[in-house]
Scaffold this motif. Structure first.
Motif, PDB file in Angstrom:
ATOM      1  N   ASN A 129       0.069  13.414   3.486  1.00 34.06           N
ATOM      2  CA  ASN A 129       0.925  12.222   3.597  1.00 34.06           C
ATOM      3  C   ASN A 129       0.288  11.157   4.476  1.00 34.06           C
ATOM      4  O   ASN A 129       0.914  10.597   5.381  1.00 34.06           O
ATOM      5  N   ARG A 130      -1.002  10.881   4.208  1.00 39.35           N
ATOM      6  CA  ARG A 130      -1.740   9.864   4.965  1.00 39.35           C
ATOM      7  C   ARG A 130      -2.357   8.882   3.974  1.00 39.35           C
ATOM      8  O   ARG A 130      -3.440   9.143   3.448  1.00 39.35           O
ATOM      9  N   PRO A 131      -1.686   7.768   3.709  1.00 39.85           N
ATOM     10  CA  PRO A 131      -2.276   6.782   2.777  1.00 39.85           C
ATOM     11  C   PRO A 131      -3.631   6.300   3.272  1.00 39.85           C
ATOM     12  O   PRO A 131      -3.788   5.940   4.433  1.00 39.85           O
ATOM     13  N   ILE A 132      -4.619   6.320   2.394  1.00 42.13           N
ATOM     14  CA  ILE A 132      -5.975   5.880   2.721  1.00 42.13           C
ATOM     15  C   ILE A 132      -6.278   4.615   1.925  1.00 42.13           C
ATOM     16  O   ILE A 132      -6.060   4.564   0.715  1.00 42.13           O
ATOM     17  N   HIS A 133      -6.778   3.579   2.628  1.00 49.34           N
ATOM     18  CA  HIS A 133      -7.054   2.310   1.964  1.00 49.34           C
ATOM     19  C   HIS A 133      -8.281   2.389   1.066  1.00 49.34           C
ATOM     20  O   HIS A 133      -8.438   1.597   0.144  1.00 49.34           O
ATOM     21  N   GLY A 134      -9.170   3.328   1.313  1.00 52.17           N
ATOM     22  CA  GLY A 134     -10.409   3.429   0.536  1.00 52.17           C
ATOM     23  C   GLY A 134     -11.516   3.976   1.418  1.00 52.17           C
ATOM     24  O   GLY A 134     -11.282   4.387   2.558  1.00 52.17           O
ATOM     25  N   ILE A 135     -12.707   3.985   0.874  1.00 47.48           N
ATOM     26  CA  ILE A 135     -13.862   4.498   1.619  1.00 47.48           C
ATOM     27  C   ILE A 135     -14.958   3.439   1.574  1.00 47.48           C
ATOM     28  O   ILE A 135     -15.252   2.871   0.516  1.00 47.48           O
ATOM     29  N   ASN A 194       0.824  -1.209   0.000  1.00 52.85           N
ATOM     30  CA  ASN A 194       0.000   0.000   0.000  1.00 52.85           C
ATOM     31  C   ASN A 194       0.860   1.262   0.000  1.00 52.85           C
ATOM     32  O   ASN A 194       0.546   2.244  -0.677  1.00 52.85           O
ATOM     33  N   ASN A 195       1.974   1.220   0.745  1.00 51.92           N
ATOM     34  CA  ASN A 195       2.883   2.363   0.751  1.00 51.92           C
ATOM     35  C   ASN A 195       3.535   2.566  -0.609  1.00 51.92           C
ATOM     36  O   ASN A 195       3.705   3.705  -1.072  1.00 51.92           O
ATOM     37  N   GLU A 196       3.903   1.450  -1.247  1.00 54.94           N
ATOM     38  CA  GLU A 196       4.471   1.554  -2.586  1.00 54.94           C
ATOM     39  C   GLU A 196       3.438   2.099  -3.576  1.00 54.94           C
ATOM     40  O   GLU A 196       3.760   2.929  -4.434  1.00 54.94           O
ATOM     41  N   LEU A 197       2.201   1.614  -3.433  1.00 55.28           N
ATOM     42  CA  LEU A 197       1.136   2.112  -4.294  1.00 55.28           C
ATOM     43  C   LEU A 197       0.878   3.588  -4.044  1.00 55.28           C
ATOM     44  O   LEU A 197       0.652   4.366  -4.979  1.00 55.28           O
ATOM     45  N   TYR A 198       0.920   3.982  -2.777  1.00 57.86           N
ATOM     46  CA  TYR A 198       0.705   5.385  -2.429  1.00 57.86           C
ATOM     47  C   TYR A 198       1.780   6.264  -3.062  1.00 57.86           C
ATOM     48  O   TYR A 198       1.481   7.320  -3.634  1.00 57.86           O
ATOM     49  N   ASN A 240      -4.759   4.589  10.646  1.00 55.16           N
ATOM     50  CA  ASN A 240      -4.274   3.396   9.951  1.00 55.16           C
ATOM     51  C   ASN A 240      -4.918   3.244   8.579  1.00 55.16           C
ATOM     52  O   ASN A 240      -5.227   2.133   8.142  1.00 55.16           O
ATOM     53  N   GLY A 241      -5.134   4.355   7.896  1.00 51.21           N
ATOM     54  CA  GLY A 241      -5.680   4.313   6.547  1.00 51.21           C
ATOM     55  C   GLY A 241      -7.166   4.062   6.470  1.00 51.21           C
ATOM     56  O   GLY A 241      -7.712   3.858   5.386  1.00 51.21           O
ATOM     57  N   GLU A 242      -7.853   4.090   7.621  1.00 54.98           N
ATOM     58  CA  GLU A 242      -9.285   3.771   7.652  1.00 54.98           C
ATOM     59  C   GLU A 242     -10.109   5.042   7.867  1.00 54.98           C
ATOM     60  O   GLU A 242      -9.856   5.820   8.783  1.00 54.98           O
ATOM     61  N   ILE A 243     -11.097   5.236   6.976  1.00 55.52           N
ATOM     62  CA  ILE A 243     -12.042   6.346   7.101  1.00 55.52           C
ATOM     63  C   ILE A 243     -13.196   5.886   7.980  1.00 55.52           C
ATOM     64  O   ILE A 243     -13.804   4.851   7.724  1.00 55.52           O
ATOM     65  N   LYS A 244     -13.520   6.671   9.034  1.00 51.50           N
ATOM     66  CA  LYS A 244     -14.556   6.259   9.977  1.00 51.50           C
ATOM     67  C   LYS A 244     -15.802   7.127   9.844  1.00 51.50           C
ATOM     68  O   LYS A 244     -15.714   8.344   9.711  1.00 51.50           O
ATOM     69  N   LYS A 245     -16.964   6.461   9.874  1.00 48.03           N
ATOM     70  CA  LYS A 245     -18.235   7.167   9.756  1.00 48.03           C
ATOM     71  C   LYS A 245     -18.442   8.132  10.917  1.00 48.03           C
ATOM     72  O   LYS A 245     -19.090   9.177  10.762  1.00 48.03           O
ATOM     73  N   GLU A 246     -17.894   7.816  12.082  1.00 47.25           N
ATOM     74  CA  GLU A 246     -18.090   8.647  13.266  1.00 47.25           C
ATOM     75  C   GLU A 246     -17.455  10.027  13.124  1.00 47.25           C
ATOM     76  O   GLU A 246     -17.789  10.951  13.875  1.00 47.25           O
ATOM     77  N   ASP A 247     -16.530  10.185  12.170  1.00 49.39           N
ATOM     78  CA  ASP A 247     -15.843  11.470  11.986  1.00 49.39           C
ATOM     79  C   ASP A 247     -16.590  12.413  11.053  1.00 49.39           C
ATOM     80  O   ASP A 247     -16.118  13.530  10.804  1.00 49.39           O
TER      81      ASP A 247
END
Length: 572
Positions: free
Chosen positions: A452-458, A227-231, A491-498
């Motif tokens: 500079n925060r890799p995100i895995h997706g939504i 994921n870091n390489e992809l980022y 940790n690359g995770e988007i949270k609904k609570e935010d």
């Protein structure tokens, strides 16, 4: 969870003799000695007793029996076992139907325990996931093959050993679970140096007391590296895309405008047609829809690459400075003026485009001067005596209803008709939900690189919340919301609570209320299905009906797409 209800039925014995009539001692002895039944019971005054012969002299012995009516749970029966030598089963009419001996209950319970242990042991040996179980003394009592592979330690090396002898305590989330009763789900965790796992952890409760803990681990070290390489690759691609955009801006000035919904396509086509002429444009739309982007696109379509684009925000200029800001001033025109004088926006826009943003905020006394400027293309700088002549194209933009302002005498009608030669409305974001998906992914990608925060997706849950929101601030609000999600991501995770709005309460866009008048009986699900149907149809049209490409663009599997097509009644 293994369902293993313990039933009393298998250990109920039917071989018994029941005496309900008055008998003498000799008669009872004869009956017991001649009967082949395992036990003999006698009923006296609504109570049941076991009667047996004891000693050499065959003395009658009576023992009171506890009745069970078939409705007691196995736990209830276990409480009776320690105080009774025999439990008598009775039906609804209080007739004896059998008996249960405590020794049989204990044996039956032990067999059930062995069965359950066999199931659990087989599960632990079958699963490929890493799973660790410890007791309340921190000793390892469960260690799967997945754990052997992940941590390179055989089961024989760890079973019954304190887990703190195998791993550093600071790397053991399972200890927090054991000591504090905390549960975690899908949390990134450093199991040991250079190894990152995704863990789930739960305490083991028995009668409200923690007696152990269980943790499962999935090794994601290689995934994080990839994921870091992809980022990094995406970051380079993103910067390259920006450079390409600069080089191709003249050939495709609408490249920076995101959104391919039918409403946006229609708007872009209108601007392209209007920009083929030198006429003035009035761009109308709510705050945050990107009116200046459309104005710049129109400018690039009809002007040379070196032609100036001069923007004036009419709502941001103080009333007293408005005239000098637009027309400029001569040296010594007023106290505090620049000794060399200053060119105004009108002069700077010569040979290009003058963009009057938020034209509805312009003071009334300035409107007449602007009208003369637009009609004659001539003006006097503040403090000047020489009239200057300029030639430019004008584009105005507003988020206010100018026609209503004219009726209220807060905007000059002659200026309104001069500006409103070609009027183009930019649709708000809530009227084109299809674009929310594209814009969200674009901003998510852009801002993850910026911070500079890799995100895995939504996730689909978060996206559904975004699709249901009304977006009064339009694209500007959407970008701010995505920025907030990236900032608070872990940790690359988007949270609904935010999310900064109430995502539990579905919102019907105000623009659609008129559509639904008279159809209030339609449920929210039906209305959401209609929006989803339009989105899928538009996406299918973009890819000429290619369902695989459509599924990829929507970030869903092809199977999910087929299910939605069937449910929504979308045919070829």
């Amino acid at each position: 969870m293994i369902a293993d209800e313990i039933s009393i039925q298998p250990i109920i014995k039917k071989s018994f003799l029941l005496i309900e009539e008055e008998k003498s001692d000799e008669e009872l002895k004869q009956l017991i000695m001649s009967s082949s039944a395992a036990k003999t019971f006698i009923r006296k005054n609504e109570s049941v007793y076991e009667v047996s012969l004891t000693g050499v002299e065959k003395t009658l012995h009576y023992q009171h029996c506890t009745p069970i009516h078939g409705e007691e749970s196995f736990e209830d029966i276990m409480t009776l076992v320690s105080d009774n030598h025999c439990l008598v089963m009775m039906d609804a009419d209080h007739k004896v139907t059998g008996f249960v001996e405590p020794s049989d209950v204990c044996h039956h319970l032990f067999r059930k325990y062995q069965h359950l242990h066999a199931y659990i042991d087989t599960i632990l040996h079958t699963t490929e996931e890493s799973c660790t179980v410890i007791d309340k003394n921190q000793h390892v009592i469960g260690w799967t093959k997945g754990a052997e592979k992940l941590f390179s330690m055989k089961r024989e090396q760890v079973i019954q050993k304190p887990i703190t002898e195998l791993f550093s305590p600071e790397h053991l989330e399972i200890l927090n679970t054991l000591e504090k009763g905390t549960s975690v789900y899908h949390r990134q965790h450093i199991a040991r140096e250079n190894q990152v796992v995704l863990i789930n952890s739960n305490p083991v409760y028995f009668q409200d007391e923690i007696i152990g803990a269980v943790v499962s681990e999935t090794d994601i070290t290689s995934q994080i590296k990839l994921n870091n390489e992809l980022y990094n690759a995406r970051e380079k691609l993103f910067h390259l895309e920006k450079e390409v955009t600069k080089l191709t801006a003249s050939s495709d000035p609408f490249q920076r405008i995101r959104g391919r919904s039918p409403a946006m396509k229609k708007t872009i086509n209108k601007i392209k047609k209007a920009s083929s002429t030198q006429t003035g444009l009035l761009i109308q739309g709510e705050s945050g829809v990107g009116k200046e982007l459309f104005a710049k696109a129109a400018h690039h379509l009809r002007e040379d690459k070196d032609a100036p684009f001069v923007a004036i925000n009419c709502g941001a200029i103080p009333h007293s400075l408005f005239e000098s800001e637009i027309f400029g001033y001569e040296r010594g025109a007023f106290s505090g003026a620049d000794s060399k004088g200053k060119k105004g926006k009108a002069a700077l826009a010569k040979g290009g485009t003058l963009f009057l943003d938020e034209i509805g905020e312009m003071p009334l006394d300035m409107q007449v001067k602007i009208l003369r400027l637009l009609q004659e293309k001539k003006f006097y700088p503040v403090g000047g005596t020489k009239e200057l002549e300029v030639d430019f194209r004008v584009i105005a933009a507003t988020n206010r209803d100018l026609k209503k302002m004219v009726a209220e005498n807060t905007f000059r009608d002659d200026l309104y008709y001069r500006l409103n030669v070609v009027s183009i409305d930019i649709p708000p974001l809530r009227e084109r939900p299809e674009d929310i998906i594209e814009l969200t992914h674009y901003f998510l990608h852009e801002l993850s690189i910026t911070y500079n925060r890799p995100i895995h997706g939504i996730s689909q849950n978060v996206m559904q919340c975004l699709l249901r929101h009304d977006w009064p601030g339009n694209i500007r609000e959407l970008k701010n919301v995505v920025e907030r999600l990236v900032v608070f991501s872990e940790n690359g995770e988007i949270k609904k609570e935010d999310l900064p709005f109430d995502y539990e309460t579905p919102v019907i866009p105000t623009s659609e209320l008129s559509t639904y008048k008279g159809t209030e009986s339609r449920s929210l699900t039906e209305r959401m299905n209609e929006v989803e149907k339009k989105m899928i149809i538009n996406e299918l049209e973009k890819v000429d009906g290619n369902k695989l490409a459509c599924a990829k663009n929507l970030h869903i599997t092809r199977a999910t797409l087929y299910n939605r097509l069937k449910k929504l009644g979308i045919t070829n």
